[in-house]
Design an enzyme around this catalytic site. Structure first.
Site, PDB file in Angstrom:
ATOM      1  N   ASN A   7       1.355  -0.613   0.578  1.00 61.42           N
ATOM      2  CA  ASN A   7       0.007  -0.248   0.268  1.00 61.42           C
ATOM      3  C   ASN A   7       0.854   1.428  -0.038  1.00 61.42           C
ATOM      4  OD1 ASN A   7      -2.059   2.040   0.449  1.00 61.42           O
ATOM      5  ND2 ASN A   7      -1.808   1.405   2.287  1.00 61.42           N
TER       6      ASN A   7
ATOM      7  N   LYS B  51       0.105   4.334  -0.625  1.00 61.47           N
ATOM      8  CA  LYS B  51      -0.257   5.540  -0.121  1.00 61.47           C
ATOM      9  C   LYS B  51       0.141   6.433  -0.535  1.00 61.47           C
ATOM     10  CE  LYS B  51       0.035   3.495   4.423  1.00 61.47           C
ATOM     11  NZ  LYS B  51      -0.291   3.525   6.528  1.00 61.47           N
TER      12      LYS B  51
ATOM     13  N   HIS C  43      -9.444   1.101   4.728  1.00 60.71           N
ATOM     14  CA  HIS C  43      -8.898   1.830   5.136  1.00 60.71           C
ATOM     15  C   HIS C  43      -8.133   2.407   6.122  1.00 60.71           C
ATOM     16  CE1 HIS C  43      -4.383   2.977   6.195  1.00 60.71           C
ATOM     17  NE2 HIS C  43      -3.872   1.673   6.206  1.00 60.71           N
TER      18      HIS C  43
ATOM     19  N   GLU D 161      -7.128   4.772   7.504  1.00 59.41           N
ATOM     20  CA  GLU D 161      -6.952   6.743   7.223  1.00 59.41           C
ATOM     21  C   GLU D 161      -7.791   7.483   6.526  1.00 59.41           C
ATOM     22  OE1 GLU D 161      -2.683   5.957   5.137  1.00 59.41           O
ATOM     23  OE2 GLU D 161      -2.126   5.311   7.524  1.00 59.41           O
TER      24      GLU D 161
ATOM     25  N   GLU E 240      -5.656  -4.632  10.263  1.00 65.58           N
ATOM     26  CA  GLU E 240      -4.639  -4.085  10.700  1.00 65.58           C
ATOM     27  C   GLU E 240      -5.022  -2.384  12.004  1.00 65.58           C
ATOM     28  OE1 GLU E 240      -2.685  -2.210   6.572  1.00 65.58           O
ATOM     29  OE2 GLU E 240      -4.213  -1.395   7.093  1.00 65.58           O
TER      30      GLU E 240
ATOM     31  N   GLY F  69       2.367   2.663  10.264  1.00 66.82           N
ATOM     32  CA  GLY F  69       3.622   3.123  10.740  1.00 66.82           C
ATOM     33  C   GLY F  69       3.757   3.551  11.830  1.00 66.82           C
TER      34      GLY F  69
ATOM     35  N   SER G 243       3.200  -1.878  10.759  1.00 65.22           N
ATOM     36  CA  SER G 243       4.795  -2.186  10.282  1.00 65.22           C
ATOM     37  C   SER G 243       5.139  -3.740  10.397  1.00 65.22           C
ATOM     38  CB  SER G 243       4.817  -1.741  11.610  1.00 65.22           C
ATOM     39  OG  SER G 243       4.484  -0.480  12.031  1.00 65.22           O
TER      40      SER G 243
HETATM   41  P1  PGA Z   1       2.978   0.307   7.387  1.00 66.12           P
HETATM   42  O1  PGA Z   1       1.458   0.384   7.158  1.00 66.12           O
HETATM   43  O2  PGA Z   1       2.946  -0.621   7.056  1.00 66.12           O
HETATM   44  O3  PGA Z   1       3.804   1.454   6.647  1.00 66.12           O
HETATM   45  O4  PGA Z   1       3.035   0.125   8.751  1.00 66.12           O
HETATM   46  C1  PGA Z   1       0.364  -0.859   7.109  1.00 66.12           C
HETATM   47  C2  PGA Z   1      -0.971  -0.210   6.702  1.00 66.12           C
HETATM   48  O5  PGA Z   1      -1.669   1.221   6.895  1.00 66.12           O
HETATM   49  O6  PGA Z   1      -1.669  -1.057   5.494  1.00 66.12           O
END
Ligand code: PGA
Length: 251
Positions: free
Chosen positions: A9, A11, A95, A97, A167, A173, A212
């Site tokens: 992903n 982003k 997601h 976000e 998630e 992140g 992560s």
């Molecule tokens: P990350 O993000 O691996 O940077 O923690 C995962 C995601 O948001 O799908």
């Protein structure tokens, strides 16, 4: 045996030049990958680039969001048919976000899931609790509510053509990964909840872990019985790291 899937992903990150280097690196690195699938979900403007570089390879591609509406007067939105036009296989929906920064409700996410599926895309439905929710002991409740919104709208059979990604918001992140046991517990909960409606769909359901995931922790996470791969943010932007995580999927 469920096949492992690793999805990047990106982003809102990328440039034409940077993507080319990244995708060529991933292509070279996964050429001999067996028994695992891999894909990248890129920003809308780069779908054409992903299509031209990845077509004919074993790497799938997709989008990170889509409109719940078909074409029409929705300025700034992108519909499922447009994603199909660019060869997308996947569309991430819900997601955290999107849920948190753009106020996407469970109902909107369910509508997006439904729209993606009906267009022939494989939705990747993200679910997961915040830190406050985990600390309040309501992780299962939150995940159940997010999952049920989709089950109620699309029906359990729809999950046969979809992917679920657990998630935990606190792990995205942040460098703080859920431990393999913490993640496994929620994955098992999701599978059991689906199994109550349809055992066969539950058995075949691909449930990714996201938050992560790095090359260093992927093997351990992916070895858990109900973890079928990963949804990778930060580490999917570095070819070497993403390839190492894809390889962890075939162990
Ligand atoms: P990350 O993000 O691996 O940077 O923690 C995962 C995601 O948001 O799908």
């Amino acid at each position: 045996m469920r096949r492992k899937l690793v999805v990047g992903n990106w982003k809102m990150v990328g440039t034409l030049a940077r993507n080319k280097v990244l995708l060529e690196g991933v292509l070279a690195g996964v050429r001999d990958l067996r028994n695992a699938d891999c894909a990248v979900c890129v920003p809308f403007p780069y779908l054409a680039q992903a299509q031209s570089l990845l077509q004919g390879s074993s790497i799938g591609w997709g989008a990170q969001n889509l409109s719940q509406h078909a074409e029409g007067a929705y300025t700034g939105e992108v519909c499922a048919g447009m994603l199909v036009d660019f060869g997308c296989k996947y569309a991430i929906v819900g997601h955290s976000e999107r849920r948190n920064l753009y106020q996407e409700s469970d109902e909107v996410v369910a509508a997006k899931f439904d729209t993606a599926l009906k267009a022939g895309l494989q939705p990747i439905l993200c679910v997961g609790e915040t830190l406050a929710e985990r600390e309040a002991g309501v992780t299962d409740e939150v995940v159940a509510r997010q999952l049920d919104a989709v089950l109620n709208r699309a029906g359990v059979k729809a999950l046969a053509k979809a992917v679920v990604a657990y998630e935990p918001v606190w792990a995205i992140g942040t460098g703080k990964t859920a431990s393999p046991d913490q993640a496994q517990a929620v994955h098992a909960f999701i599978r059991q909840r689906v199994a109550k409606l349809d055992g066969q769909v539950a058995q075949g359901l691909c449930i990714l872990y996201g938050g992560s995931v790095k090359a260093a922790n992927a093997v351990e996470l992916f070895s858990m019985p109900d973890i079928d791969g990963g949804l990778i943010g930060g580490a999917s932007l570095i070819a070497e790291d993403f390839v190492a995580i894809c390889r962890a999927g075939q162990k």
